[in-house]
Write a protein that holds these residues in place. Structure first.
Motif, PDB file in Angstrom:
ATOM      1  N   ALA A 374       0.833  -1.196   0.000  1.00 55.23           N
ATOM      2  CA  ALA A 374       0.000   0.000   0.000  1.00 55.23           C
ATOM      3  C   ALA A 374       0.867   1.246   0.000  1.00 55.23           C
ATOM      4  CB  ALA A 374      -0.921  -0.013   1.218  1.00 55.23           C
ATOM      5  N   ASP A 375       1.961   1.219   0.758  1.00 54.02           N
ATOM      6  CA  ASP A 375       2.893   2.334   0.815  1.00 54.02           C
ATOM      7  C   ASP A 375       4.152   1.917   0.061  1.00 54.02           C
ATOM      8  OD1 ASP A 375       4.821   4.422   2.103  1.00 54.02           O
ATOM      9  OD2 ASP A 375       2.869   5.017   2.858  1.00 54.02           O
ATOM     10  N   ALA A 376       5.325   2.206   0.574  1.00 56.30           N
ATOM     11  CA  ALA A 376       6.570   1.923  -0.140  1.00 56.30           C
ATOM     12  C   ALA A 376       6.904   0.431  -0.101  1.00 56.30           C
ATOM     13  CB  ALA A 376       7.715   2.718   0.477  1.00 56.30           C
ATOM     14  N   ILE A 377       7.546  -0.042  -1.153  1.00 59.64           N
ATOM     15  CA  ILE A 377       8.046  -1.423  -1.157  1.00 59.64           C
ATOM     16  C   ILE A 377       9.062  -1.600  -0.036  1.00 59.64           C
ATOM     17  CG2 ILE A 377       9.262  -3.192  -2.494  1.00 59.64           C
ATOM     18  CD1 ILE A 377       6.497  -2.555  -3.581  1.00 59.64           C
ATOM     19  N   VAL A 378       9.947  -0.624   0.148  1.00 56.55           N
ATOM     20  CA  VAL A 378      10.914  -0.640   1.253  1.00 56.55           C
ATOM     21  C   VAL A 378      10.862   0.711   1.955  1.00 56.55           C
ATOM     22  CG1 VAL A 378      13.337  -0.853   1.949  1.00 56.55           C
ATOM     23  CG2 VAL A 378      12.458  -2.243   0.051  1.00 56.55           C
ATOM     24  N   ILE A 379      10.747   0.690   3.286  1.00 53.51           N
ATOM     25  CA  ILE A 379      10.951   1.881   4.103  1.00 53.51           C
ATOM     26  C   ILE A 379      12.254   1.653   4.863  1.00 53.51           C
ATOM     27  CG2 ILE A 379       9.422   0.952   5.908  1.00 53.51           C
ATOM     28  CD1 ILE A 379       9.759   4.687   5.186  1.00 53.51           C
ATOM     29  N   GLN A 380      13.262   2.475   4.582  1.00 54.84           N
ATOM     30  CA  GLN A 380      14.611   2.266   5.104  1.00 54.84           C
ATOM     31  C   GLN A 380      14.986   3.431   5.997  1.00 54.84           C
ATOM     32  OE1 GLN A 380      17.827   3.334   4.995  1.00 54.84           O
ATOM     33  NE2 GLN A 380      18.982   1.461   5.290  1.00 54.84           N
ATOM     34  N   LYS A 381      15.365   3.116   7.236  1.00 48.74           N
ATOM     35  CA  LYS A 381      15.533   4.137   8.258  1.00 48.74           C
ATOM     36  C   LYS A 381      16.981   4.221   8.735  1.00 48.74           C
ATOM     37  CE  LYS A 381      10.798   3.473   9.940  1.00 48.74           C
ATOM     38  NZ  LYS A 381       9.948   3.320  11.141  1.00 48.74           N
ATOM     39  N   ALA A 382      17.803   4.958   7.994  1.00 51.77           N
ATOM     40  CA  ALA A 382      19.122   5.362   8.481  1.00 51.77           C
ATOM     41  C   ALA A 382      19.978   4.193   8.941  1.00 51.77           C
ATOM     42  CB  ALA A 382      18.969   6.382   9.611  1.00 51.77           C
ATOM     43  N   ALA A 383      20.309   3.290   8.040  1.00 55.45           N
ATOM     44  CA  ALA A 383      21.193   2.167   8.340  1.00 55.45           C
ATOM     45  C   ALA A 383      21.877   1.734   7.055  1.00 55.45           C
ATOM     46  CB  ALA A 383      20.405   0.994   8.934  1.00 55.45           C
ATOM     47  N   ASN A 384      23.041   1.085   7.175  1.00 57.36           N
ATOM     48  CA  ASN A 384      23.683   0.501   6.007  1.00 57.36           C
ATOM     49  C   ASN A 384      22.809  -0.620   5.464  1.00 57.36           C
ATOM     50  OD1 ASN A 384      26.145   2.029   6.039  1.00 57.36           O
ATOM     51  ND2 ASN A 384      26.741   0.868   7.844  1.00 57.36           N
ATOM     52  N   GLY A 385      22.741  -0.732   4.147  1.00 58.48           N
ATOM     53  CA  GLY A 385      21.886  -1.765   3.585  1.00 58.48           C
ATOM     54  C   GLY A 385      22.260  -2.133   2.176  1.00 58.48           C
ATOM     55  N   ASN A 386      21.757  -3.277   1.732  1.00 55.93           N
ATOM     56  CA  ASN A 386      22.000  -3.774   0.392  1.00 55.93           C
ATOM     57  C   ASN A 386      20.772  -4.568  -0.043  1.00 55.93           C
ATOM     58  OD1 ASN A 386      23.250  -4.483  -2.006  1.00 55.93           O
ATOM     59  ND2 ASN A 386      24.311  -6.232  -1.118  1.00 55.93           N
ATOM     60  N   PHE A 387      20.012  -4.028  -0.978  1.00 57.97           N
ATOM     61  CA  PHE A 387      18.813  -4.688  -1.493  1.00 57.97           C
ATOM     62  C   PHE A 387      19.020  -5.027  -2.962  1.00 57.97           C
ATOM     63  CE2 PHE A 387      17.150  -2.788   2.281  1.00 57.97           C
ATOM     64  CZ  PHE A 387      16.058  -3.546   2.651  1.00 57.97           C
ATOM     65  N   ILE A 388      18.643  -6.268  -3.328  1.00 56.46           N
ATOM     66  CA  ILE A 388      18.794  -6.740  -4.699  1.00 56.46           C
ATOM     67  C   ILE A 388      17.420  -7.177  -5.209  1.00 56.46           C
ATOM     68  CG2 ILE A 388      19.855  -8.464  -6.199  1.00 56.46           C
ATOM     69  CD1 ILE A 388      21.412  -7.746  -2.820  1.00 56.46           C
ATOM     70  N   PHE A 389      16.919  -6.494  -6.225  1.00 54.87           N
ATOM     71  CA  PHE A 389      15.667  -6.863  -6.880  1.00 54.87           C
ATOM     72  C   PHE A 389      16.011  -7.375  -8.272  1.00 54.87           C
ATOM     73  CE2 PHE A 389      14.657  -3.566  -3.800  1.00 54.87           C
ATOM     74  CZ  PHE A 389      13.573  -4.107  -3.131  1.00 54.87           C
ATOM     75  N   ASP A 390      15.776  -8.652  -8.508  1.00 56.23           N
ATOM     76  CA  ASP A 390      16.148  -9.269  -9.777  1.00 56.23           C
ATOM     77  C   ASP A 390      15.016 -10.194 -10.208  1.00 56.23           C
ATOM     78  OD1 ASP A 390      17.301 -10.527 -11.952  1.00 56.23           O
ATOM     79  OD2 ASP A 390      19.221 -10.871 -10.982  1.00 56.23           O
ATOM     80  N   GLY A 391      14.355  -9.827 -11.293  1.00 55.46           N
ATOM     81  CA  GLY A 391      13.216 -10.623 -11.737  1.00 55.46           C
ATOM     82  C   GLY A 391      12.040 -10.522 -10.797  1.00 55.46           C
ATOM     83  N   ALA A 392      11.958  -9.436 -10.035  1.00 52.22           N
ATOM     84  CA  ALA A 392      10.859  -9.233  -9.091  1.00 52.22           C
ATOM     85  C   ALA A 392       9.718  -8.477  -9.761  1.00 52.22           C
ATOM     86  CB  ALA A 392      11.350  -8.476  -7.864  1.00 52.22           C
ATOM     87  N   VAL A 393       8.531  -8.614  -9.185  1.00 53.05           N
ATOM     88  CA  VAL A 393       7.342  -7.889  -9.646  1.00 53.05           C
ATOM     89  C   VAL A 393       6.901  -7.012  -8.486  1.00 53.05           C
ATOM     90  CG1 VAL A 393       4.992  -8.068 -10.526  1.00 53.05           C
ATOM     91  CG2 VAL A 393       6.702  -9.808 -11.147  1.00 53.05           C
ATOM     92  N   LEU A 394       7.052  -5.698  -8.639  1.00 55.78           N
ATOM     93  CA  LEU A 394       6.818  -4.773  -7.535  1.00 55.78           C
ATOM     94  C   LEU A 394       5.668  -3.829  -7.868  1.00 55.78           C
ATOM     95  CD1 LEU A 394      10.535  -3.769  -6.785  1.00 55.78           C
ATOM     96  CD2 LEU A 394       9.261  -5.756  -5.938  1.00 55.78           C
ATOM     97  N   HIS A 395       4.734  -3.723  -6.937  1.00 59.04           N
ATOM     98  CA  HIS A 395       3.635  -2.766  -7.107  1.00 59.04           C
ATOM     99  C   HIS A 395       3.400  -2.028  -5.799  1.00 59.04           C
ATOM    100  CE1 HIS A 395      -0.118  -0.884  -8.242  1.00 59.04           C
ATOM    101  NE2 HIS A 395      -0.614  -1.294  -7.092  1.00 59.04           N
ATOM    102  N   SER A 396       3.450  -0.714  -5.850  1.00 59.94           N
ATOM    103  CA  SER A 396       3.139   0.131  -4.706  1.00 59.94           C
ATOM    104  C   SER A 396       1.935   0.988  -5.051  1.00 59.94           C
ATOM    105  CB  SER A 396       4.342   1.029  -4.363  1.00 59.94           C
ATOM    106  OG  SER A 396       3.953   2.134  -3.579  1.00 59.94           O
TER     107      SER A 396
END
Length: 668
Positions: A374-396
């Protein structure tokens, strides 16, 4: 007041107990019959007076102020091959559990088990197993197979997995109806992160409830879930790793469900956000802390606030259940194999993921995984991170793929916490945050951003990704973060990618105002126009900014609105690789853009005097080259990159060389 379903279940349980002649003895247990009864009797029972010192210590760890359970079923080191709890109902404040421990223990529980508890939560803890139906620790193997489990009450989860143990849940249907801490907890209880105290989560995570379906604690516990359905109402979590290390979760072809308020769950804030009231509850699908590794193959998350909260993770994988799946633990040791059903992992949540502490390896959303948020696919709050989207189907629904913000579950945002044994401040207010003002910081009132933040890398490949990506950090007393977006092979991004200023708000609507009024005086707010300036004219309102709310509106956490803005310290680097496309659909403020040969970027680019770049929708094709790039997390000067001259205009000769047919709108 308890739910009607709970009252009905209690009445049925009392009728069963009367029929068994249990009430006269005062014992809170109905015994099964036949072979099941023999197996249970052979295993023996112990009350706390019969427990060894180490057993009692385990039960009361984190529990010094609580009374231990009255009845406990212990299996000897040889275990019992099949313990059946058919149609057994246990009621009252005594806690009955299957207690499997030791390297030689190999216990299977199946049949039907119901645990009902109408108490106020003072005698409950899923850090010690007190209240849970089953406990496995010290190297035990516990299998819940063909189990039909139902529970009500605080911390009445199905299992606690601890200390080198392995729990397998297979072909089971588990329904845990917790309790509402806002209305049912004992007098004086406060939301807290103190493990000896908490029967609810820290409310500033943006969700609430009175238990978890299961919890993993200790060193090297392992959990495997196959072909099962786990559903929770008035719980704050489905699966959790907490207070441990080297933990492993593997879920294959199973459902993890959070019930909405209309079906006995907690409030999702649907009245304010405009959600379908039957769509979401208030719980995470899984929790990461202590560097766990989690794998999901063909899993289905429904109604969750987040599929995962990431408070420190080694690795998370969300993929399809294709073919033979060789399961491994956090150390790479084999856990056996299973034939998958060929299902994609599907996430249906308010958000897809929430991260507020670091990821070591990465979160992999791959292999056809579908995320509907309903909102963001990822909500990221001030931290080191690594996200990999490969062949994904994303809807917000909101049109946001990735949202970085200053950490609003930090004490500087949610209010300074009181002592851990008492709990958190239970009101969010502008008066308690280090930067306060009406509108967007930097845009509508001055701020002094801090440098030296974290770095987040997000990559997209093999798919069409529609939505915006925002880095809105560096305002509320926290350092501006660095964001790197990599568009890889066969990635098509239609959206804005921008540095922004953020404010706690929702888009203005009459329905949202009506939803706010439902909560009475708990919520204070102002109206903002599209520029972020305060307005009293509802016809000009674009945003509703929240200036105060309470624990009763926990669901307002994490929800922000954005305006494109460069604060001088946060950075945003976009790399468009060979075979990737970026179609710019909204104003995008960057600090660096690299366009590879064979890449396609459609939009108008200008380099600004402060060293940032602005890319807006347009018909221009941005040629291969590097633009900007001298700005670091500490800020910096202006670098006029290749393809753009000192005036900020595109270098036409360079564009002509790079693009074979500009009029076609396609990459050469």
């Amino acid at each position: 007041m308890k739910k009607a379903t709970r009252i009905f279940a209690l009445v049925m349980a009392l009728a069963m107990l009367l029929s068994l002649g249990v009430l006269a003895s005062g014992e809170p247990s109905g015994a099964p019959s036949g072979e099941a009864a023999a197996a249970k009797t052979a295993s023996g029972t112990k009350d706390t007076a019969q427990m060894t010192a180490s057993e009692y210590s385990y039960l009361t760890n984190y529990q010094n102020r609580k009374t231990p359970g009255e009845i406990f079923i212990e299996f000897d080191e040889t275990g019992a091959a099949d313990i059946r709890l058919d149609d057994e109902t246990v009621t009252g404040t005594g806690f009955t559990s299957v207690y499997a421990h030791g390297d030689d223990a190999d216990v299977t529980v199946s049949g039907k088990l119901t645990l009902l508890d109408d108490s106020d939560g003072q005698q409950a803890s899923d850090f010690s197993g007190q209240g849970s139906a089953t406990v496995a620790y010290d190297g035990a193997s516990l299998t819940l197979k063909d189990l039909e489990y139902y529970s009500e009450g605080f911390e009445r989860g199905v299992t606690v997995v601890s200390e080198r143990s392995t729990v397998t849940i297979e072909d089971s249907d588990i329904l845990v109806m917790g309790a509402n801490p806002l209305t049912e907890a004992y007098e004086g209880y406060h939301s807290s992160a103190d493990q000896s105290y908490m029967i609810s989560p820290p409310w500033c995570l943006g969700l609430y409830g009175g238990g978890r379906i299961l919890n993993m604690i200790g060193t090297e516990p392992r959990l495997i879930i196959k072909n099962s359905v786990l559903t929770g109402g008035e719980v704050w979590g489905i699966l959790s790793t907490d207070a441990g290390s080297s933990m492993t979760i593997v879920v294959v072809d199973s459902e993890l469900n959070s019930l909405p308020e209309s079906k006995g769950g907690m409030d999702s804030g649907w009245r304010i956000f405009g959600y379908d009231p039957d769509a979401y509850g208030s719980a995470y699908g899984a929790y990461y802390i202590g560097g766990p590794t989690q794998y999901y193959y063909g899993a289905e998350f429904n109604g969750v606030t987040y599929a995962a909260i990431i408070t420190g993770a080694e690795k998370g994988v969300y993929a399809s259940s294709n073919g033979t799946i060789d399961m491994v633990d956090a150390s790479g040791e084999p856990l056996g194999s299973v034939e998958g059903q060929g299902r994609p992992t599907v996430i249906n949540g308010v958000f897809g993921f929430m991260q507020h502490n670091s990821v070591n390896d990465g979160i992999y959303v791959i292999d056809g995984t579908v995320v509907n948020a309903a909102d963001a696919i990822v909500i990221q709050k001030a931290a080191n991170g690594n996200f990999i989207f490969d062949g994904a189907v994303l809807h917000s629904d909101k049109g946001v793929l990735f949202q970085m913000i200053d950490n609003d579950d930090d004490s500087r945002i949610g209010g300074n916490p009181m002592s851990a044994s008492i709990g958190f401040d239970e009101t969010y207010s502008d008066d308690k945050i280090s930067v306060k003002g009406i509108g967007f910081p930097g845009v509508n009132y001055p701020v002094t951003p801090r440098s030296g933040g974290n770095t987040v890398t997000v990559s997209y490949a093999n798919g069409a990704y529609n939505g915006d990506i925002f880095n809105g950090t560096g305002y509320y007393g926290q350092a501006g973060d660095n964001m790197v977006i990599d568009l890889g092979e066969n990635a098509i991004l239609n959206g804005a990618i921008s540095l922004t200023s953020t404010v706690k708000a929702v888009p203005y609507s009459a329905a949202a105002i009506a939803g706010i009024e439902y909560y009475g005086d708990d919520i204070k707010y102002v109206l903002l126009d599209k520029s972020g300036a305060e307005t009293a004219d509802a016809s000009k309102a674009a945003f509703i900014q929240f200036t105060e709310y309470t624990i009763n509106q926990y669901f307002l956490q994490g929800h922000v609105e954005n305006l494109p803005y460069f604060n001088g310290v946060s950075t945003l680097e976009v790399n468009v690789g060979d075979g990737a496309e970026w179609i710019v659909t909204g104003e995008s403020v960057l600090t660096k853009l690299t366009v590879a040969n064979g890449a396609f970027v459609k939009g108008n680019l200008v380099e600004n005097a402060d060293g940032s770049l602005t890319v807006t929708p347009g018909s221009s094709i941005i040629p291969a080259g590097t633009y900007g790039g001298s700005i670091s997390a500490q800020g910096g000067g202006v670098n006029v990159g290749g393809g753009v001259d000192a005036s900020g205009e595109l270098n036409v000769a360079a564009a002509a060389a790079a693009i074979a047919d500009p009029a076609s709108g396609e990459p050469s």
